[in-house]
Design a protein around this motif. Structure first.
Motif, PDB file in Angstrom:
ATOM      1  N   MET A   1       1.174  -0.801  -0.083  1.00 60.90           N
ATOM      2  CA  MET A   1       0.193   0.088  -0.324  1.00 60.90           C
ATOM      3  C   MET A   1       0.984   1.198  -0.115  1.00 60.90           C
ATOM      4  SD  MET A   1      -3.071   1.299   2.958  1.00 60.90           S
ATOM      5  CE  MET A   1      -3.894  -0.163   2.357  1.00 60.90           C
ATOM      6  N   LYS A   2       0.428   1.874  -0.808  1.00 59.91           N
ATOM      7  CA  LYS A   2       1.378   2.918  -0.956  1.00 59.91           C
ATOM      8  C   LYS A   2       0.965   4.865   0.128  1.00 59.91           C
ATOM      9  CE  LYS A   2       3.299   6.256  -4.173  1.00 59.91           C
ATOM     10  NZ  LYS A   2       2.852   6.517  -5.871  1.00 59.91           N
ATOM     11  N   THR A   3       1.554   5.386   0.964  1.00 58.38           N
ATOM     12  CA  THR A   3       1.027   6.063   1.915  1.00 58.38           C
ATOM     13  C   THR A   3       1.649   7.631   1.413  1.00 58.38           C
ATOM     14  OG1 THR A   3       0.916   4.051   3.856  1.00 58.38           O
ATOM     15  CG2 THR A   3       1.195   6.276   4.541  1.00 58.38           C
ATOM     16  N   TYR A   4       0.323   7.745   1.789  1.00 59.92           N
ATOM     17  CA  TYR A   4       0.891   9.673   1.341  1.00 59.92           C
ATOM     18  C   TYR A   4       0.751  10.507   2.714  1.00 59.92           C
ATOM     19  CZ  TYR A   4       0.659   8.841  -3.411  1.00 59.92           C
ATOM     20  OH  TYR A   4       0.368   8.174  -4.833  1.00 59.92           O
ATOM     21  N   ALA A   5       1.268  11.673   2.518  1.00 58.99           N
ATOM     22  CA  ALA A   5       1.871  12.201   3.754  1.00 58.99           C
ATOM     23  C   ALA A   5       0.498  12.625   4.468  1.00 58.99           C
ATOM     24  CB  ALA A   5       2.495  13.289   3.938  1.00 58.99           C
ATOM     25  N   ASP A   6      -0.471  13.349   3.275  1.00 51.26           N
ATOM     26  CA  ASP A   6      -2.005  13.578   4.129  1.00 51.26           C
ATOM     27  C   ASP A   6      -3.003  13.541   2.482  1.00 51.26           C
ATOM     28  OD1 ASP A   6      -1.658  15.613   1.906  1.00 51.26           O
ATOM     29  OD2 ASP A   6      -0.841  16.862   3.737  1.00 51.26           O
ATOM     30  N   ILE A   7      -3.966  13.592   2.767  1.00 51.63           N
ATOM     31  CA  ILE A   7      -5.436  14.038   2.665  1.00 51.63           C
ATOM     32  C   ILE A   7      -4.775  14.482   0.154  1.00 51.63           C
ATOM     33  CG2 ILE A   7      -6.493  15.467   2.755  1.00 51.63           C
ATOM     34  CD1 ILE A   7      -7.643  11.553   1.032  1.00 51.63           C
ATOM     35  N   ILE A   8      -4.140  15.526   0.713  1.00 55.69           N
ATOM     36  CA  ILE A   8      -4.065  16.715  -0.131  1.00 55.69           C
ATOM     37  C   ILE A   8      -2.692  16.248  -0.961  1.00 55.69           C
ATOM     38  CG2 ILE A   8      -2.564  19.316  -0.595  1.00 55.69           C
ATOM     39  CD1 ILE A   8      -5.967  18.896   0.750  1.00 55.69           C
ATOM     40  N   ASP A   9      -1.643  15.229  -1.308  1.00 56.19           N
ATOM     41  CA  ASP A   9      -0.687  14.915  -1.288  1.00 56.19           C
ATOM     42  C   ASP A   9      -1.311  13.986  -1.739  1.00 56.19           C
ATOM     43  OD1 ASP A   9       1.297  16.479  -0.750  1.00 56.19           O
ATOM     44  OD2 ASP A   9       2.557  15.352   0.839  1.00 56.19           O
ATOM     45  N   LEU A  10      -2.324  12.853  -0.877  1.00 57.82           N
ATOM     46  CA  LEU A  10      -2.843  11.763  -2.309  1.00 57.82           C
ATOM     47  C   LEU A  10      -3.238  12.239  -3.756  1.00 57.82           C
ATOM     48  CD1 LEU A  10      -5.268   8.878  -0.723  1.00 57.82           C
ATOM     49  CD2 LEU A  10      -5.458  10.029  -2.829  1.00 57.82           C
TER      50      LEU A  10
END
Length: 219
Positions: A1-10
């Motif tokens: 699973m790819k994890t982003y710092a926050d929803i904005i980055d995602l």
């Protein structure tokens, strides 16, 4: 699973954008304020909970707050895009009307010059023609000179464009028939550039020579 710092980055990397996520009718409602953005945020949150492909590092409360801020920004962007589309459409309409106005003016001028020629052939004096047109004799003379120049330049532009490369041919042929003889003169000179096309008859060479001389006088 790819994890982003926050929803904005995602959302920036993965999407979808707001306009890809809501229907056109819902976007209209978001723009006029009749559809709460919280419901749209819930959709994103539900999809995020259901996916096992991507995730964010922030907790749900922070993710939701970031998501609401992002949706507001997307709504502002969509509103500005619509305003810009309206502005662009108005400018396009103005350009279309200006083009139509020029076309009508050119048609009227062409018909007027045809009537002037007929009047001259019938034996009317320039003074009489100018008086009935409501213009001065010098203005009539200027019109006639411009007509002669335009006819000469049209011949030259056609001769120059026959064997020119595609780019030059487009430029030369675009100047055919326009009323601005000074603009035509500049295009003629750029087409000649000191050299005449090969294979011209003596009459065609003479046309280009006269056009070059006259274009030089107007430049």
């Amino acid at each position: 699973m790819k994890t982003y710092a926050d929803i904005i980055d995602l959302l920036n990397f993965e999407g979808p954008g707001l306009q890809d996520y809501v229907s056109p009718a819902e976007l209209d409602q978001l723009l006029d304020g009749t559809l709460p953005i919280a419901g749209i945020a819930d959709r994103y949150m539900e999809d995020l909970d259901c996916t096992n492909v991507v995730a964010v590092s922030t907790d749900k409360a922070q993710t939701r707050a970031d998501l609401l801020a992002w949706i507001r920004w997307e709504i502002e962007t969509a509103a500005e895009q619509r305003k810009q589309a309206v502005r662009d459409n108005l400018l396009d309409s103005l350009a279309a009307w200006a083009e139509e106005e020029d076309r009508i003016k050119n048609k009227i001028h062409s018909r007027k010059m045809g009537l002037i020629a007929e009047a001259q052939e019938a034996g009317n004096t320039k003074d009489a023609i100018a008086r009935n047109l409501g213009i001065s004799r010098p203005t009539l003379n200027q019109w006639l000179t411009e007509q002669d120049d335009r006819a000469l330049f049209d011949q030259a532009l056609y001769l120059l464009g026959r064997d020119a490369n595609a780019e030059m041919q487009t430029s030369l042929f675009a100047a055919l028939g326009i009323r601005d003889t000074r603009q035509q003169a500049a295009v003629v000179l750029s087409g000649i550039e000191g050299e005449h096309p090969e294979g011209l008859t003596p009459e065609q060479a003479e046309v280009l020579a006269r056009a070059e001389k006259r274009a030089g006088e107007l430049s």
